[in-house]
Design a protein around this motif. Structure first.
Motif, short mmCIF file in Angstrom:
data_model
loop_
_atom_site.label_atom_id
_atom_site.label_comp_id
_atom_site.label_asym_id
_atom_site.label_seq_id
_atom_site.Cartn_x
_atom_site.Cartn_y
_atom_site.Cartn_z
N PHE A 34 -0.29 11.94 5.68
CA PHE A 34 -0.25 11.30 4.37
C PHE A 34 -1.34 10.25 4.31
N TYR A 35 -1.99 10.13 3.16
CA TYR A 35 -2.91 9.03 2.99
C TYR A 35 -2.11 7.79 2.68
N VAL A 36 -2.29 6.77 3.50
CA VAL A 36 -1.47 5.58 3.33
C VAL A 36 -2.29 4.36 2.95
N GLY A 37 -3.58 4.43 3.04
CA GLY A 37 -4.38 3.25 2.69
C GLY A 37 -5.80 3.66 2.45
N LYS A 38 -6.52 2.83 1.69
CA LYS A 38 -7.94 3.09 1.51
C LYS A 38 -8.68 1.77 1.51
N ALA A 39 -9.95 1.83 1.87
CA ALA A 39 -10.80 0.64 1.90
C ALA A 39 -11.86 0.82 0.84
N ASP A 40 -11.54 0.45 -0.40
CA ASP A 40 -12.47 0.69 -1.50
C ASP A 40 -13.53 -0.41 -1.61
N ALA A 105 -13.22 6.53 -1.18
CA ALA A 105 -13.15 5.41 -0.24
C ALA A 105 -12.64 5.87 1.12
N PRO A 106 -13.07 5.17 2.18
CA PRO A 106 -12.52 5.46 3.50
C PRO A 106 -11.00 5.33 3.47
N ARG A 107 -10.34 6.16 4.15
CA ARG A 107 -8.88 6.14 4.07
C ARG A 107 -8.20 6.37 5.41
N LEU A 108 -6.93 6.14 5.34
CA LEU A 108 -6.08 6.20 6.52
C LEU A 108 -5.10 7.34 6.31
N ALA A 109 -4.94 8.14 7.30
CA ALA A 109 -3.95 9.21 7.19
C ALA A 109 -2.97 9.07 8.34
N GLU A 110 -1.74 9.36 8.11
CA GLU A 110 -0.79 9.22 9.21
C GLU A 110 0.01 10.48 9.49
#
Lengths: 456, 322
Positions: A34-40, A105-110
Motif C-alpha cells: 500500500f502507498y502510505v506516504g509521499k514526499a511531494d 512524488a517519491p512514495r512509501l509502500a508497505e
C-alpha cells in the motif's frame, strides 16, 4: 527557475510536512503493498516548479508562481525565443501542479510479512507479485535611448505583461528599474548572454485590480507556447536571488521517451530499498534528509530523476492518472484530435482503454550559483524503462519462536533484515546510527549457536 | 638499449622503466576504458547492464573472428575489437538486450566492408552509435553522464599518455580539443557569459573521451599531418555548429560521422604514409606529440614521401588486415 525578481519576502518556511496517510490510494489487485506516504514538492520550501511539455520543436512551459510577498513586489523576467502573441500566453491552473506533483512524488509502500507458519499455504494461494515553476511620446523616446523596444503589451488574467527586445543588457536593466521592477545586483551581467543571443524578454507584474477580480489569494501559473529548437530552461536568472542552494522540480511531458539533461549528470535518486518500519509516519522527513544528503554528496551537480512512467498506466497508481483534460491543461498538445508537428494526426496509434501517449519525467535538482554555470539543456531519450522513487516498509509478522518450527529462522532473518534497513536509512539520510537504532523496535538479534546450525 | 633510447631525453633508469611497458597504445586504451566502464557502472549509475557489456564483447569479437576467417586474414586486430566494444559499452544505452550485440556486429563488420584503398572508413564505435540512435528503437546516448571528476581522470590519462609516449596520433585529439574549446571561448566572449561556462565544457567527460578515444583513432583519420589538422578543425567547427546553431544533442559523434567521408578524399588529394599499430621499432618519445604540430606545417610544404618521414612513429606500411 526563470524568475528574476520574484522575491520571496515573507515566505517563511510555510511548507507543511504532509503526513500523507489520507492521500494514499491503495490499489490492492495486482500489488501486495500500500502507498502510505509521499514526499511531494511542498516539502522543499524554495522549490520552483515547471512543467515542460514538448514534442518536436513545439514547447509549452508552465511556471508555478509560489510568490508569497507583497503583490506589488512581484516581477517576473523570462527570456523567450520570439515575441509571444497574446494567444501564446495563458493563465494556468495551479491545481495541475498539485495533481502532477502528487502523482509523481517519491512514495512509501508497505508490505506485511505473512505468518511464516502458513507460508507454504500462502505460496499456494497467492503468488507473490513482483515488487514494484505628451508623456507617452517622451516615454517611447526614453525606451529608444535605452535600446529597449516594447514589442507587445498585454494584460492577461492578473498579469500586466510586456515583451521586450533589447540591444544592450545595461539598457534593459535601466528600463526595468525605471519601470519599477526590483532587480537584484548583477542583473545586467546575467541578462547579457540572453540579449546577445537575440532572445526576447517576457516581463510581468501583477495588475492589482485584475488580481482582485480573480478572487484568488494566490498568483496563478503562467503558460507560454512556442516553437523553439532548443530544449532548454533558463535557470541562471533565477540564481540572482539565491541565498544558498535552490530547488527546482521539472515535470517533463513528452511523447517518446525519458527526458534527461545533456550538460549535467542525470541520475536516478537512490530508491527501491527497504527502510525501517518506524519511518511510516515521518516519510517526508526521511525523503528530505535523503535528498539533502545525496545532493550534497554529489556537490549539487546532479539532476535527480524521481519518476519516469508512461502515463498510459501505472501499477499501482499512487494517485489517479491525469485525465486527457488535465494533461491538456498541463500543456500536452498532442492528444487525440491534435496534430503532431510532422503534420500527421497524433492519434494514429490509438491506445487501449483511452490511455494517453504521454510520458512523465520528474527531475529534481538542488543547485547553487557555482554548481550550475550553464542553463539546463535537455534531450528526450528513447528510454522507456519506468522508474519511481519508491521506498518499502516490510512489517514483520508478530509472533514468537514457539509458534512453529519455521518461526525461529524467520525471526532471525527479520533481525538481520532490520539491521540492513537501519544501515540503509543511515547511508541514505546521513542520520545518526545510534538514534536510528533507538527508534527502531528491533527484534533481538538471536545469532544461532553453532550447534543449532548443526542440528537443524 | 636501442639507439632511440640512448638519444632519449629521459634518465637511463626511467627509459628502462618505460621499456617494460607494452608498446601498443591500444593496451593502454583498453586498460583505461575498462577502468572507466567499471567505475561508471559500479559508482556512477551508468545505465548499462553487465549482460549488455558481455553481449557486446561476445558479438564484437565473434564478428572480428568471422571476417578474419572469411577473408583469410592474419589473426590479429583483437585489440582494436576490444577497444570498439569498450567504446560501444561506454556510449550506447538501450532498454533491451539485443541492441548492443547487433550494433557490435554492425560496427565490427563496417571495418571489413566499408573500406577505401585498404583503409576502413568509419570509426566502428562512431558508426555503431549513429546507426543505433537513428535506426533502432529504445536506444540513446547520455552525453551528460560523466560528471567533472571522471573528466579529471581522463585529463590525467591523456597527459600521462604523452609522458609515456604512447599517444600515437593523439595530435589530432589535442588539435580538435584546442579548436573546440577555442570556439567555446569565443562564444563565451561574444555572449558575455561567465568563464564558468568554459570551464564546465572543459570538464565534460564526453568531450575528452571523444578527443582521446574516438577522433584520435589513427586508422580513420587522414594520413598526412596537415590534412589531420584541417580535419580536426573541421570536426570541431561541425560539432560547434551542431550544438550552438542547430541546438541538437550528441554534436561530437554527429560531426565526426558526417565528416568521416572526407577522409578518403583528403588521403587522395593529399597523400601520406598510412598508420600501423606498432609493436616494436623506434619508441615514440615524449616530445613527439608536440613536435608533430611544429613539423606539420613544414612537412606539408615538402614532397609527400618526405612528409611521411617527417611524420612520427608511423613509418611502416600496415599489414593487410585491419
Amino acid at each position: 527557475m526563470p524568475s528574476l525578481a520574484a522575491r520571496r519576502t515573507g515566505a517563511a518556511a510555510s511548507f507543511a510536512l504532509v503526513a500523507a496517510l489520507a492521500a494514499a490510494s491503495p490499489s490492492v489487485g495486482a500489488f501486495c503493498g500500500f502507498y502510505v506516504g509521499k514526499a511531494d514538492a511542498k516539502l522543499f520550501n524554495e522549490a520552483s516548479q515547471v512543467i515542460l511539455a514538448r514534442d518536436g520543436d513545439r514547447t509549452v512551459i508552465s511556471m508555478r508562481n509560489d510568490f508569497r510577498g507583497e503583490l506589488t513586489d512581484f516581477a517576473l523576467v523570462v527570456p523567450v525565443p520570439v515575441v509571444l502573441q497574446e494567444s501564446q500566453i495563458h493563465i494556468g491552473d495551479p491545481k495541475i501542479f498539485e495533481r502532477i506533483d502528487a502523482y509523481s512524488a517519491p512514495r512509501l509502500a508497505e508490505y506485511f510479512d505473512p505468518n511464516p507458519c502458513e507460508v507454504r499455504k500462502m505460496a499456494r494461494e497467492m503468488p507473490m507479485p513482483a515488487t514494484a515553476g505628451a508623456a507617452l511620446a517622451q516615454k517611447a523616446r526614453r525606451d529608444q535611448a535605452l535600446g529597449v523596444t516594447i514589442e507587445a503589451r498585454y494584460t492577461i488574467g492578473e498579469y500586466d505583461i510586456a515583451i521586450l527586445s533589447a540591444r544592450e543588457s545595461t539598457g534593459l536593466e535601466t528600463w526595468l528599474r525605471e519601470n519599477r521592477y526590483r532587480l537584484p545586483a548583477g542583473a545586467s551581467r546575467a541578462l547579457q548572454p540572453y540579449v546577445r543571443q537575440g532572445l526576447k524578454f517576457f516581463v510581468a507584474k501583477v495588475n492589482l485590480a485584475e488580481q482582485a477580480k480573480t478572487g484568488f489569494a494566490y498568483l496563478r501559473p503562467l503558460q507560454f507556447a512556442f516553437d523553439y529548437e532548443r530544449f532548454t530552461l533558463p535557470v541562471r536568472l533565477g540564481m540572482l536571488n539565491a541565498n544558498g542552494p535552490q530547488d527546482l522540480v521539472v515535470y517533463a511531458l513528452t511523447r517518446n521517451g525519458r527526458v534527461e539533461t545533456t550538460n549535467y549528470r542525470t541520475v536516478r535518486v537512490p530508491a527501491d530499498v527497504e527502510l525501517p518500519t518506524y519511518v511510516r509516519g515521518e516519510f517526508p522527513a526521511v525523503y528530505k534528509a535523503l535528498f539533502e544528503t545525496q545532493s550534497k554528496r554529489e556537490d549539487y551537480r546532479v539532476v535527480w530523476t524521481e519518476y519516469f512512467w508512461d502515463m498510459a498506466w501505472c501499477d499501482p497508481c499512487a494517485a489517479d492518472p491525469l485525465s486527457p483534460d488535465e494533461l491538456r491543461r498541463a500543456g500536452v498538445f498532442w492528444l487525440d484530435g491534435d496534430v503532431s508537428p510532422a503534420g500527421a494526426p497524433a492519434s494514429e496509434k490509438p491506445r487501449a482503454g483511452g490511455a494517453q501517449p504521454v510520458l512523465l519525467t520528474r527531475l529534481h535538482l538542488r543547485y547553487t550559483r557555482d554548481t550550475l554555470p550553464e542553463d539546463l539543456m535537455f534531450q528526450e531519450t528513447r528510454d522507456r524503462q519506468n522508474f519511481q522513487a519508491r521506498y518499502v516498509l516490510r512489517h514483520p509478522w508478530q509472533g514468537d519462536t514457539a509458534a512453529c518450527a519455521e518461526a525461529k529462522p524467520y525471526l532471525d532473518e527479520v533481525a538481520a533484515r532490520q539491521e540492513r534497513e537501519a544501515q540503509t536509512l543511515v547511508r541514505l539520510t546521513g542520520w545518526d546510527p545510534a538514534k536510528v537504532k533507538t527508534r527502531m523496535s528491533m527484534h533481538p538479534a538471536t545469532t544461532p549457536k553453532w550447534w543449532e546450525r548443526l542440528w537443524r | 638499449m636501442t639507439a632511440a633510447a640512448r638519444a632519449s631525453p629521459w634518465p637511463k633508469s626511467r627509459t628502462r622503466w618505460l621499456d617494460r611497458l607494452p608498446r601498443d597504445a591500444r593496451v593502454f586504451q583498453i586498460v583505461f576504458l575498462a577502468a572507466l566502464l567499471t567505475t561508471g557502472v559500479l559508482l556512477r549509475d551508468f545505465s548499462v547492464q553487465p549482460l549488455q557489456i558481455v553481449l557486446t564483447f561476445a558479438a564484437g569479437l565473434a564478428t572480428q573472428a568471422f571476417w578474419l576467417e572469411r577473408l583469410g586474414l592474419q589473426r590479429k586486430g583483437v585489440l582494436s575489437a576490444i577497444v570498439t566494444c569498450c567504446g560501444l559499452s561506454l556510449l550506447l544505452r538501450s532498454d533491451t538486450l539485443w541492441v548492443h550485440p547487433l550494433i557490435a556486429t554492425v560496427a565490427m563488420s563496417s571495418k571489413f566492408v566499408l573500406r577505401v584503398r585498404g583503409k576502413h572508413v568509419y570509426n566502428p564505435a562512431n558508426l555503431g552509435v549513429i546507426a543505433a540512435i537513428t535506426m533502432l528503437p529504445g536506444t540513446w546516448v547520455s552525453p551528460g553522464q560523466w560528471g567533472s571528476d571522471l573528466a579529471l581522470a581522463v585529463w590525467l590519462i591523456a597527459l600521462g599518455s604523452i609522458v609515456t609516449g604512447r599517444a600515437q596520433r593523439l595530435d589530432i585529439g589535442w588539435i580538435f580539443l584546442g579548436a573546440y574549446l577555442g570556439i567555446v571561448a569565443l562564444r563565451v566572449l561574444l555572449l558575455g557569459q561567465s568563464w564558468a561556462v568554459w570551464w564546465h565544457q572543459l570538464g565534460s567527460g564526453a568531450l575528452l573521451l571523444f578527443a582521446f578515444f574516438m577522433i584520435s583513432d589513427p586508422m580513420t583519420i587522414p594520413n598526412r599531418p596537415g590534412a589531420r589538422i584541417a580535419y580536426a578543425i573541421a570536426v570541431a567547427l561541425g560539432a560547434a555548429a551542431w550544438q550552438y546553431v542547430l541546438f541538437k544533442p550528441n554534436a561530437l559523434i554527429w560531426a565526426l560521422f558526417l565528416l568521416t567521408p572526407a577522409v578518403p578524399l583528403l588521403d587522395r588529394v593529399w597523400p601520406g604514409k598510412r598508420f600501423a599499430w606498432r609493436r616494436s621499432t623506434r619508441r615514440p618519445r615524449a616530445c613527439d606529440a608536440w613536435r608533430t604540430l611544429s613539423r606539420a606545417a613544414a612537412a606539408d610544404r615538402a614532397a609527400p614521401d618526405r612528409n611521411a618521414k617527417a611524420s612520427w612513429s608511423t613509418l611502416r606500411d600496415p599489414p593487410s588486415s585491419p
